[in-house]
Scaffold this motif. Structure first.
Motif, mmCIF file in Angstrom:
data_model
loop_
_atom_site.group_PDB
_atom_site.id
_atom_site.type_symbol
_atom_site.label_atom_id
_atom_site.label_comp_id
_atom_site.label_asym_id
_atom_site.label_seq_id
_atom_site.Cartn_x
_atom_site.Cartn_y
_atom_site.Cartn_z
ATOM 1 N N PHE A 25 0.859 -1.194 -0.067
ATOM 2 C CA PHE A 25 -0.089 -0.036 -0.031
ATOM 3 C C PHE A 25 0.809 1.142 0.090
ATOM 4 C CE2 PHE A 25 -2.528 -3.115 2.403
ATOM 5 C CZ PHE A 25 -4.015 -3.161 1.253
ATOM 6 N N PRO A 26 0.693 2.155 -1.035
ATOM 7 C CA PRO A 26 1.306 3.425 -0.940
ATOM 8 C C PRO A 26 0.956 4.250 0.359
ATOM 9 C CG PRO A 26 0.236 2.997 -3.136
ATOM 10 C CD PRO A 26 -0.237 2.070 -2.080
ATOM 11 N N ASP A 27 1.861 4.944 0.876
ATOM 12 C CA ASP A 27 1.758 5.723 2.135
ATOM 13 C C ASP A 27 0.542 6.614 2.211
ATOM 14 O OD1 ASP A 27 3.864 4.609 3.196
ATOM 15 O OD2 ASP A 27 5.133 6.275 2.720
ATOM 16 N N ASP A 28 0.086 7.002 1.108
ATOM 17 C CA ASP A 28 -1.057 7.798 0.965
ATOM 18 C C ASP A 28 -2.311 7.263 0.411
ATOM 19 O OD1 ASP A 28 -0.414 7.168 -1.555
ATOM 20 O OD2 ASP A 28 -0.471 9.292 -2.577
ATOM 21 N N GLU A 29 -2.286 5.710 0.530
ATOM 22 C CA GLU A 29 -3.637 5.239 0.021
ATOM 23 C C GLU A 29 -4.726 5.014 1.259
ATOM 24 O OE1 GLU A 29 -4.791 0.873 -1.847
ATOM 25 O OE2 GLU A 29 -2.889 1.737 -2.299
#
Length: 226
Positions: A25-29
């Motif tokens: 998961f990307p940090d901003d997801e």
């Protein structure tokens, strides 16, 4: 890390389930929480190819003291939950509310695209596969990246999956849910109730993984309701 993936694969395989890929998961997801309540960093998808879990599910169901609602979901959560507990993950299911984006995860994890029926088309399994749950980890768990494959629906000229339903439930306009449900429940719906969706069965791909009629009848009964 590879050793843990192999152990998870073996634990799931004891009940006919398989890993269906994973992603970070990307940090901003805004990822869902893991086992301790901290946002997950990765997810491993769990599912099936063909009807491999069916005999394991039947044995479990026969051992239950009474009929239970949504038995396949309950079994899947129990089996995957045991694996999650062993490996420090949180188990989530496609039926959990609020719904999690399982189909989007699958597209990202396996590079699949939807068929005209909405089911993701798999290059090996065709339409005869499913996602039963997922393992959310608070650490980075990665799998080998998928290889780009041809979307089989692009090579299919005749599109028999859009021509076999007697009420044209599937079309380029989408799924006519009410028309399908009324037909399956009606006097002329016995072929669908006994052997599954005619459009789905018309697809030529992954035929060796096609669910047996009793499995398809089970799923159709769940769709049609009491």
């Amino acid at each position: 890390m590879r050793g843990m993936i192999e152990e998870i694969t073996a634990a799931l395989g004891a009940n006919g389930l398989i890993l269906r890929g994973g992603l970070l998961f990307p940090d901003d997801e805004g990822a869902p929480d893991g086992a301790s309540g901290t946002p997950a960093k990765s997810v491993l998808l769990v599912g099936q190819a063909g009807a491999a879990p069916w005999p394991h599910f039947l044995r479990w169901r026969d051992q239950q003291p009474q009929a239970i609602a949504d038995p396949l979901d309950t079994w899947s959560r129990e089996v995957i939950g045991e694996v999650a507990q062993e490996f420090g993950a949180r188990v989530v299911s496609p039926s959990d509310k609020p719904y999690l984006p399982f189909q989007q995860w699958a597209v990202r994890a396996e590079g699949l695209r939807p068929s005209p029926l909405g089911i993701l088309m798999h290059p090996q399994y065709g339409l005869w596969h499913a996602y039963r749950g997922a393992l959310l980890f608070e650490d980075e768990i990665t799998l080998p990246e998928f290889r780009e494959t041809i979307h089989l629906c692009d090579t299919c000229v005749d599109k028999p999956c859009l021509k076999s339903c007697p009420v044209a439930a599937y079309s380029t306009d989408g799924f006519a849910y009410q028309a399908c449900l009324a037909h399956v429940r009606g006097a002329n719906g016995e072929p669908c109730r006994a052997g599954g969706c005619l459009d789905r069965n018309a697809c030529p791909y992954g035929a060796q993984y096609r669910y047996p009629p009793e499995v398809q009848a089970f799923h159709m009964a769940a769709f049609a309701g009491p």
